[in-house]
Design a protein around this motif. Structure first.
Motif, PDB file in Angstrom:
ATOM      1  N   MET A 126      15.456  45.414  19.869  1.00 28.76           N
ATOM      2  CA  MET A 126      16.869  45.521  21.315  1.00 28.76           C
ATOM      3  C   MET A 126      15.840  45.822  22.595  1.00 28.76           C
ATOM      4  O   MET A 126      14.944  45.750  23.143  1.00 28.76           O
TER       5      MET A 126
ATOM      6  N   LEU B 164      19.532  48.678  26.383  1.00 25.24           N
ATOM      7  CA  LEU B 164      19.475  49.281  26.188  1.00 25.24           C
ATOM      8  C   LEU B 164      20.263  50.239  27.792  1.00 25.24           C
ATOM      9  O   LEU B 164      20.484  51.237  27.735  1.00 25.24           O
TER      10      LEU B 164
ATOM     11  N   GLU C  11      25.367  47.572  18.817  1.00 26.37           N
ATOM     12  CA  GLU C  11      26.287  48.181  17.323  1.00 26.37           C
ATOM     13  C   GLU C  11      26.048  47.807  16.172  1.00 26.37           C
ATOM     14  O   GLU C  11      25.552  47.963  14.673  1.00 26.37           O
TER      15      GLU C  11
ATOM     16  N   VAL D  95      22.126  47.617  15.292  1.00 26.91           N
ATOM     17  CA  VAL D  95      21.889  48.403  14.776  1.00 26.91           C
ATOM     18  C   VAL D  95      22.729  48.986  13.516  1.00 26.91           C
ATOM     19  O   VAL D  95      22.039  50.008  12.265  1.00 26.91           O
TER      20      VAL D  95
ATOM     21  N   LEU E  82      28.401  53.032  17.881  1.00 29.00           N
ATOM     22  CA  LEU E  82      27.711  54.023  18.717  1.00 29.00           C
ATOM     23  C   LEU E  82      28.570  54.711  19.158  1.00 29.00           C
ATOM     24  O   LEU E  82      28.111  56.442  19.854  1.00 29.00           O
TER      25      LEU E  82
ATOM     26  N   VAL F 113      24.821  58.393  15.896  1.00 28.92           N
ATOM     27  CA  VAL F 113      24.123  57.943  15.946  1.00 28.92           C
ATOM     28  C   VAL F 113      23.942  56.930  17.471  1.00 28.92           C
ATOM     29  O   VAL F 113      23.300  56.936  17.394  1.00 28.92           O
TER      30      VAL F 113
ATOM     31  N   LEU G 175      20.267  57.224  19.805  1.00 22.54           N
ATOM     32  CA  LEU G 175      20.008  56.164  20.084  1.00 22.54           C
ATOM     33  C   LEU G 175      20.071  56.454  21.807  1.00 22.54           C
ATOM     34  O   LEU G 175      18.726  56.353  22.404  1.00 22.54           O
TER      35      LEU G 175
ATOM     36  N   GLU H  63      16.746  58.457  23.145  1.00 19.34           N
ATOM     37  CA  GLU H  63      15.615  57.244  22.632  1.00 19.34           C
ATOM     38  C   GLU H  63      15.367  56.147  23.422  1.00 19.34           C
ATOM     39  O   GLU H  63      14.456  55.532  23.933  1.00 19.34           O
ATOM     40  N   ALA H  64      16.363  55.967  23.737  1.00 22.22           N
ATOM     41  CA  ALA H  64      16.869  54.505  24.730  1.00 22.22           C
ATOM     42  C   ALA H  64      16.478  55.381  26.190  1.00 22.22           C
ATOM     43  O   ALA H  64      15.244  54.490  27.330  1.00 22.22           O
TER      44      ALA H  64
END
Length: 283
Positions: A1, A6, A40, A43, A47, A60, A64, A67-68
């Motif tokens: 990624m 992101l 998407e 992943v 999303l 999901v 993310l 985390e992003a």
């Protein structure tokens, strides 16, 4: 990624709207939509749940997003540490001479917690320069109010405030619950110097030419009202001396609090500052 993708995702997740996210990112919507679709696919799961009015995060997508944000924050910290290794990392912030805004205090506290190693330098400017030294190159980013000439600048809206007219407490109009601009047409209004941004001047004059004393700072505006009965405008919710009153203007567009930086400036400290400011001002 990729970090850029992101950042795109975080913008859509925070705005919950592709159009608003594209505006925030200063890009058109089609490439933003394509980037999110590619993400998407990478992943392996949607999303966002899309609808005609906007989007909502899937389970999901929510994972993310956390985390992003952590990854992007870490990436910014890496850049800052590398910059610090080459010298003291610093950011110069221009602030309009309006020290009563509680958003500035929240912003400062949030930034200290998140970026304790950064040397922050503050440059406060008077009301004649709504970009707070940005065009002159004396600051990296500005916390100010729109409108003004936005050419070659990037502007992020942080908050909107209703506006009222500042009057002496003994003024008959001060007892009103609300006023219209037309009811102030026979009053003298304070003016900014001739070289002041015309969009800025026009807004604080209620959208039409006025006559009155020239001022440069907030305190000069207040004294113009106290001594001369001059009409002044101010965002609602700010503390004023007991001798003054503020009455809401029902037909005045709200004042936008904004963060501004020079278009194309890739300084990572500016990007992290904008992200922290966006969160701090939404509380």
């Amino acid at each position: 990624m990729e970090l850029r993708t992101l950042r795109y995702f975080v913008a859509v997740a925070e705005e919950l709207h592709f159009g608003r996210a594209a505006t925030r990112l200063h890009m058109s919507q089609p490439p933003l939509s394509r980037a999110i679709k590619h993400l998407e696919a990478e992943v392996g799961s949607p999303l966002f749940v899309r609808s005609p009015t906007g989007v909502a995060l899937t389970a999901v997508g929510s994972v993310l997003l956390d985390e992003a944000r952590a990854l992007l924050d870490h990436a910014d910290r890496v850049r800052v540490r590398v910059s610090a290794a080459a010298g003291v990392a610093s950011l110069t912030i221009g602030i309009l001479g309006d020290g009563t805004d509680p958003g500035v205090a929240r912003m400062a506290a949030a930034y200290r917690r998140s970026r304790p190693g950064i040397d922050i330098r503050i440059r406060e400017t008077d009301l004649t320069d709504p970009t707070c030294g940005l065009r002159a190159g004396t600051v990296d980013v500005a916390l100010t109010r729109a409108p003004f000439d936005e050419r070659a600048l990037t502007v992020r809206a942080l908050r909107t405030d209703p506006v009222g007219v500042v009057l002496r407490a003994d003024d008959p109009l001060a007892r009103r619950d609300g006023l219209r601009l037309a009811e102030l047409s026979d009053r003298r209004w304070f003016q900014f110097p001739q070289d002041t941004d015309p969009l800025w001047q026009s807004y604080w004059n209620g959208g039409r030419p006025r006559e009155g004393p020239v001022v440069r700072a907030v305190q000069e505006c207040l004294h113009a009202v106290l001594w001369n009965g001059t009409v002044g405008l101010a965002p609602l919710g700010h503390d004023l001396p007991a001798q003054l009153a503020v009455v809401p203007l029902v037909d005045m567009p709200p004042s936008r609090v904004v963060a501004v930086w020079n278009e194309g400036d890739t300084n990572p400290l500016i990007r992290s500052f904008i992200e922290i400011a966006t969160t701090a001002y939404r509380r």
